[in-house]
Design a protein around this motif. Structure first.
Motif, PDB file in Angstrom:
ATOM      1  N   GLY A 154       4.257  -3.148  -2.795  1.00 37.09           N
ATOM      2  CA  GLY A 154       4.564  -2.560  -3.911  1.00 37.09           C
ATOM      3  C   GLY A 154       5.562  -1.296  -3.689  1.00 37.09           C
ATOM      4  N   SER A 155       5.805  -0.484  -4.663  1.00 37.64           N
ATOM      5  CA  SER A 155       6.714   0.657  -4.450  1.00 37.64           C
ATOM      6  C   SER A 155       6.212   2.101  -4.943  1.00 37.64           C
ATOM      7  CB  SER A 155       7.819   0.184  -5.518  1.00 37.64           C
ATOM      8  OG  SER A 155       8.798  -1.025  -5.074  1.00 37.64           O
ATOM      9  N   LEU A 156       6.981   3.103  -4.444  1.00 41.10           N
ATOM     10  CA  LEU A 156       6.700   4.346  -4.690  1.00 41.10           C
ATOM     11  C   LEU A 156       7.754   5.023  -5.156  1.00 41.10           C
ATOM     12  CD1 LEU A 156       4.534   6.639  -4.581  1.00 41.10           C
ATOM     13  CD2 LEU A 156       5.054   6.922  -2.298  1.00 41.10           C
TER      14      LEU A 156
ATOM     15  N   LEU B   7      10.883   4.137  -2.924  1.00 40.57           N
ATOM     16  CA  LEU B   7      10.553   3.525  -1.540  1.00 40.57           C
ATOM     17  C   LEU B   7       9.950   1.958  -2.163  1.00 40.57           C
ATOM     18  CD1 LEU B   7       9.035   6.320   0.473  1.00 40.57           C
ATOM     19  CD2 LEU B   7      11.269   5.718   0.247  1.00 40.57           C
ATOM     20  N   ALA B   8      10.489   1.036  -1.608  1.00 33.08           N
ATOM     21  CA  ALA B   8      10.284  -0.343  -1.926  1.00 33.08           C
ATOM     22  C   ALA B   8       9.360  -0.976  -0.708  1.00 33.08           C
ATOM     23  CB  ALA B   8      11.602  -1.186  -2.411  1.00 33.08           C
ATOM     24  N   ASN B   9       9.145  -2.113  -0.989  1.00 30.43           N
ATOM     25  CA  ASN B   9       8.252  -2.972   0.044  1.00 30.43           C
ATOM     26  C   ASN B   9       7.320  -2.232   0.983  1.00 30.43           C
ATOM     27  OD1 ASN B   9       9.993  -5.171  -0.654  1.00 30.43           O
ATOM     28  ND2 ASN B   9      11.669  -4.316   0.696  1.00 30.43           N
ATOM     29  N   LEU B  10       6.383  -1.539   0.144  1.00 31.13           N
ATOM     30  CA  LEU B  10       5.371  -0.804   0.926  1.00 31.13           C
ATOM     31  C   LEU B  10       4.131  -1.767   0.917  1.00 31.13           C
ATOM     32  CD1 LEU B  10       5.622   2.680  -0.494  1.00 31.13           C
ATOM     33  CD2 LEU B  10       6.855   1.746   1.319  1.00 31.13           C
ATOM     34  N   ALA B  11       3.510  -1.727   2.059  1.00 32.81           N
ATOM     35  CA  ALA B  11       2.152  -2.486   2.052  1.00 32.81           C
ATOM     36  C   ALA B  11       1.114  -1.724   1.061  1.00 32.81           C
ATOM     37  CB  ALA B  11       1.713  -2.171   3.518  1.00 32.81           C
ATOM     38  N   PRO B  12       0.325  -2.467   0.663  1.00 28.76           N
ATOM     39  CA  PRO B  12      -0.673  -1.761  -0.281  1.00 28.76           C
ATOM     40  C   PRO B  12      -1.790  -0.934   0.508  1.00 28.76           C
ATOM     41  CG  PRO B  12      -0.457  -4.287  -0.813  1.00 28.76           C
ATOM     42  CD  PRO B  12       0.435  -3.816   0.317  1.00 28.76           C
ATOM     43  N   GLY B  13      -2.073   0.145  -0.219  1.00 26.16           N
ATOM     44  CA  GLY B  13      -2.942   1.132   0.556  1.00 26.16           C
ATOM     45  C   GLY B  13      -2.615   2.432   0.117  1.00 26.16           C
ATOM     46  N   SER B  14      -3.156   3.521   0.690  1.00 24.80           N
ATOM     47  CA  SER B  14      -3.268   4.762   0.211  1.00 24.80           C
ATOM     48  C   SER B  14      -1.865   5.611   1.148  1.00 24.80           C
ATOM     49  CB  SER B  14      -4.521   5.667   0.685  1.00 24.80           C
ATOM     50  OG  SER B  14      -4.511   6.869   0.311  1.00 24.80           O
TER      51      SER B  14
ATOM     52  N   GLN C 259      -0.247  15.153  -2.201  1.00 20.59           N
ATOM     53  CA  GLN C 259      -0.833  14.400  -2.993  1.00 20.59           C
ATOM     54  C   GLN C 259      -1.059  13.042  -2.577  1.00 20.59           C
ATOM     55  OE1 GLN C 259       1.914  13.407  -6.494  1.00 20.59           O
ATOM     56  NE2 GLN C 259       3.298  14.766  -5.481  1.00 20.59           N
ATOM     57  N   ALA C 260      -2.195  12.372  -3.175  1.00 20.38           N
ATOM     58  CA  ALA C 260      -2.195  10.924  -2.683  1.00 20.38           C
ATOM     59  C   ALA C 260      -1.681   9.902  -3.662  1.00 20.38           C
ATOM     60  CB  ALA C 260      -3.781  10.817  -2.547  1.00 20.38           C
ATOM     61  N   ALA C 261      -1.228   8.834  -3.297  1.00 21.26           N
ATOM     62  CA  ALA C 261      -0.578   7.732  -3.948  1.00 21.26           C
ATOM     63  C   ALA C 261      -0.987   6.491  -3.323  1.00 21.26           C
ATOM     64  CB  ALA C 261       0.894   7.925  -4.006  1.00 21.26           C
ATOM     65  N   THR C 262      -1.765   5.890  -4.195  1.00 18.32           N
ATOM     66  CA  THR C 262      -2.237   4.462  -4.185  1.00 18.32           C
ATOM     67  C   THR C 262      -1.338   3.453  -4.420  1.00 18.32           C
ATOM     68  OG1 THR C 262      -4.579   5.271  -4.224  1.00 18.32           O
ATOM     69  CG2 THR C 262      -4.048   2.795  -4.441  1.00 18.32           C
TER      70      THR C 262
ATOM     71  N   ALA D 102       3.319  -3.615  -8.095  1.00 21.42           N
ATOM     72  CA  ALA D 102       3.336  -2.431  -8.867  1.00 21.42           C
ATOM     73  C   ALA D 102       4.076  -1.461  -8.317  1.00 21.42           C
ATOM     74  CB  ALA D 102       2.013  -2.077  -9.224  1.00 21.42           C
ATOM     75  N   THR D 103       4.628  -0.482  -9.250  1.00 16.48           N
ATOM     76  CA  THR D 103       5.097   0.831  -8.716  1.00 16.48           C
ATOM     77  C   THR D 103       4.551   2.109  -9.196  1.00 16.48           C
ATOM     78  OG1 THR D 103       7.578  -0.041  -8.964  1.00 16.48           O
ATOM     79  CG2 THR D 103       7.478   2.271  -9.075  1.00 16.48           C
ATOM     80  N   THR D 104       4.255   2.915  -8.210  1.00 10.99           N
ATOM     81  CA  THR D 104       3.363   4.244  -8.368  1.00 10.99           C
ATOM     82  C   THR D 104       4.366   5.415  -8.227  1.00 10.99           C
ATOM     83  OG1 THR D 104       1.561   3.161  -7.486  1.00 10.99           O
ATOM     84  CG2 THR D 104       1.639   5.374  -7.428  1.00 10.99           C
ATOM     85  N   ALA D 105       4.099   6.274  -9.155  1.00  6.86           N
ATOM     86  CA  ALA D 105       5.104   7.545  -9.299  1.00  6.86           C
ATOM     87  C   ALA D 105       4.231   8.426  -8.742  1.00  6.86           C
ATOM     88  CB  ALA D 105       5.223   7.906 -10.921  1.00  6.86           C
ATOM     89  N   ALA D 106       5.009   9.422  -7.989  1.00  6.80           N
ATOM     90  CA  ALA D 106       4.632  10.887  -7.363  1.00  6.80           C
ATOM     91  C   ALA D 106       5.698  11.789  -7.872  1.00  6.80           C
ATOM     92  CB  ALA D 106       4.395  10.703  -6.015  1.00  6.80           C
ATOM     93  N   THR D 107       5.390  12.934  -8.412  1.00  7.53           N
ATOM     94  CA  THR D 107       6.354  13.952  -8.922  1.00  7.53           C
ATOM     95  C   THR D 107       5.910  15.279  -8.095  1.00  7.53           C
ATOM     96  OG1 THR D 107       6.515  13.033 -10.981  1.00  7.53           O
ATOM     97  CG2 THR D 107       7.040  15.253 -10.712  1.00  7.53           C
TER      98      THR D 107
END
Length: 488
Positions: A45-47, A80-87, A109-112, A117-122
């Motif tokens: 996934g991506s963040l 950030l791409a190619n991230l292993a799934p997880g917290s 902050q935590a991001a799963t 999928a792509t998760t957002a953190a602001t």
């Protein structure tokens, strides 16, 4: 002929290239190409980390951590791409630019991350007037007088006036004292166990030094050693380094010892007590009272508990004590070093409180007591100021001690939690109960500020932990940590 040959070669090369393309495409219509962002692979996934609120050209301070020891430092918005799934955790630190500190929200902050999928953190940075608050760390201590810690130590070591050194860890005071010498400590008048200093080589030699008044009212500096465990010192390891007679009066014992940037041990002694230094100790170079002393405690023994550093001003002067580094002090309850500078406070008689700021290497200075109280002539209309070192900063008690009555010297702030306060000197007053600071620029005092903290009682002393963060010790037995208030 050469032109025709070249033309033939180009035609053959073009035909070969077309054939290769057709073979690669299988003879079909071919791929239309990539027209948008590449989606995350199905297994990763991506963040997307977004930072806002900082002026142009100012970098953010972001850190992303996650599974498999993942760590990435960021200074701006980035995906950030190619991230292993997880917290994952996104933490942000304050950023200081142009004298303004920008606070991140949220700071953590935590991001799963999910596969495909792509998760957002602001993170939003904001600035506002700095405020300070005090947070109670611990209560219920018996007249705490000093707080310190050796380098790298998260625990706090606190001296209690009755003769105990207590360990405070995570807001809890250990029941067993680190050291208890109460049987040899007198709390008569202003006496007691007044401070502690860890040897600069404590991690190797285990030595620390305490400053107290004994049952005969002498000022005593004694060295102890760490014990077999980290929770208790060796109570039988005491070696008296120096004992200074303090007859007649029960006040003005001074109270602090500290290692200077030169590795030597400094002691601030009071003038022996009584109003106006009736015994004339402060300017008497044959007396160790009313002085700042400097001794060498490296490699000492019972036969020679200390040595005299070569640069001490009266090392070879007949009739003068070689331990003396400076003189003319009334009651230097607290002092501190900041790199090559010495901040030495002296408690006044009836009118003035003072802070002397000098190069730590300056020897033989006369701070003027009892000729002067601050910059005023003491008990006289005129006085001789020649040769005296006058305070860089002072304040008047004011009517009914509205400004205070007894300065409580502190430290120059060098911690990390409040970077915009670097270089500011903090002090208080036993009667005032406030928290104030100023900045020294050359020979000028600027940025004087009252931080308007909540009333926590009479402030006996400052403390400083291994990270350079500051604390206030109160007569009621509580310790408060100085920290950042809410952004306004």
């Amino acid at each position: 002929m050469r032109i025709e040959h070249l033309r033939t070669m180009l035609l053959l090369f073009g035909a070969m290239l077309i054939g290769m393309v057709l073979l690669a495409c299988g003879g079909g219509g071919g791929s239309p190409g990539v027209t948008g962002a590449v989606p995350p692979p199905a297994s990763t996934g991506s963040l997307a980390v977004s930072a806002s609120g900082l002026p142009a050209g100012v970098n953010a301070a972001l850190r992303v951590t996650g599974p498999n020891n993942y760590l990435q430092e960021l200074t701006q918005s980035q995906t950030l791409a190619n991230l292993a799934p997880g917290s994952y955790n996104v933490s942000a630190s304050p950023v200081t630019s142009g004298g303004v500190t920008y606070q991140p929200a949220p700071a953590s902050q935590a991001a799963t991350i999910s596969a495909g999928a792509t998760t957002a953190a602001t993170v939003s940075y904001g600035s506002g007037p700095l405020t300070l608050v005090t947070t109670q760390v611990v209560a219920g201590l018996d007249n705490p007088t000093w707080l310190t810690a050796p380098p790298g130590e998260r625990r706090l070591f606190v001296t209690e006036r009755a003769g105990r050194v207590r360990i405070v860890e995570n807001g809890i005071t250990r029941d067993q004292p680190y050291l208890d010498i109460g049987a040899r400590v007198s709390t008569e008048g202003e006496g007691g166990l007044l401070s502690l200093a860890f040897d600069p080589q404590f991690d190797r030699n285990g030595y620390f030094y305490v400053y107290y008044t004994d049952l005969q009212r002498n000022i005593v500096v004694e060295r102890f050693s760490a014990g077999a465990t980290a929770t208790a010192a060796n109570p039988t390891s005491g070696l008296v380094i120096l004992r200074i007679p303090h007859p007649t009066y029960q006040n003005h014992f001074g109270g602090q010892l500290a290692f200077g940037p030169d590795g030597y041990l400094y002691l601030g002694t009071g003038d022996g007590g009584g109003a106006g230094d009736p015994q004339g100790n402060a300017r008497n170079l044959a007396s160790l009272l009313g002085k700042l002393l400097r001794i060498d405690v490296a490699g000492v023994s019972a036969a020679q508990p200390y040595a005299i550093p070569a640069a001490n001003p009266y090392r070879d002067a007949a009739g003068r004590r070689p331990e003396i580094w400076a003189f003319g002090l009334r009651n230097p309850w607290r002092f501190s070093f900041d790199a090559s500078q010495l901040y030495l406070t002296d408690v006044g008689q009836d009118l003035r409180e003072e802070v002397n700021i000098v190069a730590a290497a300056q020897a033989g200075l006369d701070y003027g007591w009892n000729v002067m109280e601050g910059t005023l002539c003491y008990a006289a209309a005129t006085c001789e100021r020649a040769g005296l070192t006058l305070p860089v900063f002072e304040y008047d008690h004011g009517a009914n001690d509205v400004n205070g009555c007894s300065i409580t010297g502190g430290f120059v702030y060098r911690g990390r939690a409040l970077p915009e306060l670097a270089g500011r000197y903090f002090y208080s007053d036993y009667c005032g109960g406030y928290l104030k600071s100023f900045l020294v620029t050359g020979t000028s005092i600027v940025e004087q500020r009252d931080w308007e903290i909540a009333d926590i009682g009479a402030i006996v002393s400052f403390g400083q932990d291994a990270e350079g963060e500051l604390y206030l010790l109160t007569s009621g037995g509580a310790i408060h940590k100085i920290g950042r208030g809410a952004t306004q």
